[in-house]
Design a protein around this motif. Structure first.
Motif, short mmCIF file in Angstrom:
data_model
loop_
_atom_site.label_atom_id
_atom_site.label_comp_id
_atom_site.label_asym_id
_atom_site.label_seq_id
_atom_site.Cartn_x
_atom_site.Cartn_y
_atom_site.Cartn_z
N ALA A 166 44.58 -21.52 116.72
CA ALA A 166 44.75 -21.69 115.28
C ALA A 166 43.97 -20.63 114.53
N PRO A 167 44.65 -19.81 113.72
CA PRO A 167 43.94 -18.73 113.02
C PRO A 167 42.98 -19.22 111.94
N GLY A 168 43.22 -20.42 111.40
CA GLY A 168 42.33 -20.94 110.36
C GLY A 168 40.95 -21.23 110.88
N ILE A 215 48.10 -29.97 115.85
CA ILE A 215 47.42 -30.64 114.73
C ILE A 215 46.77 -31.95 115.16
N GLN A 224 39.04 -21.77 107.30
CA GLN A 224 39.87 -22.62 106.44
C GLN A 224 39.48 -24.10 106.58
N LEU A 225 39.14 -24.50 107.80
CA LEU A 225 38.76 -25.90 108.01
C LEU A 225 37.46 -26.21 107.27
N GLY A 256 47.07 -30.00 108.14
CA GLY A 256 46.87 -29.11 109.30
C GLY A 256 47.61 -27.79 109.18
N ARG A 257 48.81 -27.85 108.63
CA ARG A 257 49.59 -26.62 108.56
C ARG A 257 48.96 -25.59 107.64
N SER A 258 48.10 -26.00 106.73
CA SER A 258 47.39 -24.98 105.96
C SER A 258 45.96 -24.79 106.46
N VAL A 259 45.24 -25.85 106.82
CA VAL A 259 43.82 -25.64 107.18
C VAL A 259 43.65 -25.01 108.56
N LEU A 260 44.69 -25.04 109.39
CA LEU A 260 44.59 -24.36 110.68
C LEU A 260 45.26 -22.98 110.65
N GLN A 261 45.78 -22.59 109.52
CA GLN A 261 46.53 -21.35 109.37
C GLN A 261 45.67 -20.31 108.62
N TYR A 262 46.11 -19.06 108.60
CA TYR A 262 45.47 -18.07 107.74
C TYR A 262 45.50 -18.56 106.29
N SER A 277 43.06 -16.91 117.56
CA SER A 277 43.95 -17.13 116.42
C SER A 277 45.40 -17.32 116.84
N LYS A 278 45.86 -16.60 117.85
CA LYS A 278 47.29 -16.66 118.20
C LYS A 278 47.59 -17.74 119.22
N LEU A 296 50.89 -25.15 116.13
CA LEU A 296 49.52 -25.64 115.95
C LEU A 296 49.39 -27.06 116.49
N ILE A 321 42.66 -32.42 108.74
CA ILE A 321 43.52 -31.74 109.73
C ILE A 321 44.86 -32.48 109.83
N ALA A 331 51.73 -14.16 110.81
CA ALA A 331 50.94 -15.30 111.28
C ALA A 331 51.66 -16.04 112.39
N PRO A 332 50.89 -16.76 113.22
CA PRO A 332 51.52 -17.66 114.18
C PRO A 332 52.35 -18.71 113.45
N SER A 333 53.39 -19.20 114.10
CA SER A 333 54.17 -20.27 113.48
C SER A 333 53.32 -21.54 113.40
N SER A 334 53.40 -22.21 112.25
CA SER A 334 52.68 -23.48 112.11
C SER A 334 53.20 -24.53 113.09
N GLU A 335 54.41 -24.32 113.61
CA GLU A 335 54.95 -25.26 114.61
C GLU A 335 54.17 -25.22 115.92
#
Lengths: 403, 403
Positions: free
Chosen positions: A249-251, A48, B280-281, B63-69, A245-246, A46, B59, A40-44
């Protein structure tokens, strides 16, 4: 067609998630483990705060459309942005009628497979290749035939041999699945001259290329940034898949595909049956992030983020790798593929590696011919450069000790 | 399996969107046309301001979870909420292991079809039935056999006869697709005693029931609110599909299905290949709307909103319908199905209706046996009660004049 899960499990999932690995899965995200496992992309990376602000704005301003059903093909304004982007990537005649927005590129791969393949048709795939892609092809009844890669990507002479073999067996080769840039799992990039040769094969043999390009914008050098998409060389024989996604944000699960118009129309009908449409809010947010320049403005930072981590990983491998170990030199993306001496099995080594505080994904599941037992997919996308050095040293120590 | 679009077009799409109708499609949303055409929730029922505020909050906070896989099966907190809801609907033993969140119920229908059906298997469907459901079944190679409905829903004796016929022909009946509450397109509700009989048939014949229940919460009377889901009567033989599209916002593309655990596991694997996960969002927003009581608190308003419009439509029909015309009396949902004298064809009448300022969807595409040419699907979900009176009068006048 009914998806045969027993067969699927034995073909892929058994190697992808053998019980030995499955029981270790929780460890891959344990905070005290340095993980090269996830892709996955790094959450850093994103944005937000920006997306939080944009989300409330697009719902307030356009709630009656972004909270409502929307067109299967995707929101017209976003489709138009994708068309402009594709033109900037050399697909000069790209038009909205060729573009379908999808629920992530995974849906694109699934829909394309459902449109293109009859049971028993052959799909040619790279050795190794992305498991999500090969599973989508498999789910549509394809037989998968692996093609060798070297450091310049798919070996065209091997591709030709495989096609000849397939035809000699009376089977029908239908498509070539490729990830030309910074491939998952190998990090390999298809060289410029190979791109010309590959589309020539597709034209000569009347095969469709499925060009999966999720990492396109995550290049680490100028030359890599200028490599032509296959779809720009031969739009009639290429279905091109890209994603936000990359780079965002992949979510948000928003990707797209470009296909020849007639194929795009069939994919639209298939998508109508598959989910009616992708998330309207996600599409509106992605559009807002493009319109305001948020995506564009953050790309240099994102590229530098992953380039630094990639350099840390290859440096650490140079410093610590056991003799007989080789690894790829990615020019973008998230992944290094490491290969050790034949007698070492990446799956068997995993418990000891985790004991030593480091995790990875064994490479074998990515090889449709079940080779690659001695390969390791090492994602540099998640950990800090410091952790990457520490983790690679720990992994190499385990290999030297046990391997 | 390759989806055969030529066949699909000839089976469904041709009747669903004949050129005659396709060219009129833009008119269906023209502001000067009173439209009974669409089947979407009214935009007036969308909690725009609340969702705008919640979106920025989820968000910022997560954000680190809802914008992620995220997990293929869905966010655990939302899956848990669905399990609690299902228990309140009589599925007493519902557990998260039986639940998969999907990109709208359309994805649920597609995944279930892909898991359950082999090409040539027979799916029994109501006459008429929801086109999205029948297309999903068709895309997996099913042969569709229609079962008569009366005002109490599927006629069980006809169902038994059809099953016997199918078996006598050496084909395999595999599943029964039903929308038991306020069906799309008919508005019909399956009576309580029929529910018992239907699950008895499924048990006796070892068939799986696909229970599509998007309108469950949009009932107009207490008795309708108490009708038991088929899944509560016989969980082992029923896959139950529900959605947040009608009670919150369809653009958020968040629905769920409940299936026996082993089937749910197969559906999860199929979903992994189909789109990895839903937005995810969207899931986080839906969860927030449930957690804060927003969904629950707005249900009485939403029910009253549609009940008023349904009453307006049936009253208007009583006042204006031509002799020989009949119509259903919905106890919830969005739709009335009107049937005129045999010689009137709803498709042919449409241009004149639009000329008179009113639009609808011809009923025939909803009948898998191509009957129902003289039926009209009239959605009361979009227009005001005043417009409904005006539009029904205009439509009835056209029928009297031309029909």
């Amino acid at each position: 067609m009914k998806i045969d899960y027993e067969e699927l499990m034995s073909t892929f999932a058994a190697s992808l998630r053998p019980n030995a690995i499955r029981s270790l899965m929780p460890l891959l995200v344990r905070p005290d483990i340095i993980s090269f496992g996830g892709g996955a992309p790094s959450s850093e990376t994103l944005p937000i705060e920006e997306l939080a602000e944009m989300a409330s704005r697009v719902i307030r301003d356009r709630g009656r459309s972004v909270l409502q059903y929307g067109p299967t093909r995707g929101q017209p304004a976003l489709v138009q942005e994708v068309a402009l982007y594709l033109r900037s990537r050399g697909m000069k005649d790209a038009t909205p009628s060729e573009i379908i927005l999808t629920t992530g590129s995974q849906q694109g791969l699934d829909l394309v497979s459902r449109i293109v393949l009859d049971p028993g048709d052959v799909a040619l795939v790279e050795l190794p290749s992305y498991v999500g892609g090969t599973i989508a092809l498999h789910n549509s009844g394809a037989r998968l035939v692996g093609v060798q890669q070297d450091q310049d990507g798919m070996v065209i002479s091997d591709l030709r041999e495989r096609i000849d073999e397939v035809r000699a067996e009376g089977r029908r080769p239908k498509c070539i699945y490729t990830i030309p840039n910074f491939q998952n799992p190998s990090g390999i990039t298809l060289a410029a001259e190979r791109r010309q040769e590959l589309v020539r094969v597709a034209e000569e043999q009347d095969l469709l290329i499925i060009e999966d390009d999720p990492y396109a914008e995550l290049y680490f050098d100028d030359e890599a940034s200028r490599l032509a998409p296959l779809a720009s060389l031969c739009p009639s024989h290429v279905i091109y898949l890209g994603t936000f996604s990359k780079v965002l944000a992949p979510g948000l699960r928003t990707a797209w595909l470009r296909a020849p118009k007639e194929i795009a129309a069939k994919i639209e009908t298939a998508k109508e049956g598959a989910d009616l449409s992708s998330s309207q809010l996600d599409q509106a947010l992605v559009y807002e992030a493009l319109r305001t320049g948020l995506v564009e403005s953050r790309l240099p930072m994102i590229r530098e983020f992953y380039r630094t981590r990639c350099m840390a990983m290859t440096e650490a491998l140079e410093n610590h790798a056991a003799s007989g170990t080789t690894w790829t030199r990615p020019r973008g993306g998230f992944f290094v593929l490491m290969e050790t001496d034949r007698q070492i099995e990446a799956t068997k080594l995993l418990p000891a590696a985790i004991e030593a505080g480091v995790a990875y994904v064994p490479g074998q599941p990515f090889f449709v011919d079940s080779s690659g037992a001695n390969t390791f997919r090492l994602a540099f996308s998640k950990e800090s450069p410091e952790n990457i050095h520490t983790g690679i040293k720990a992994l190499c120590d385990v290999i030297k000790r046990i391997g």
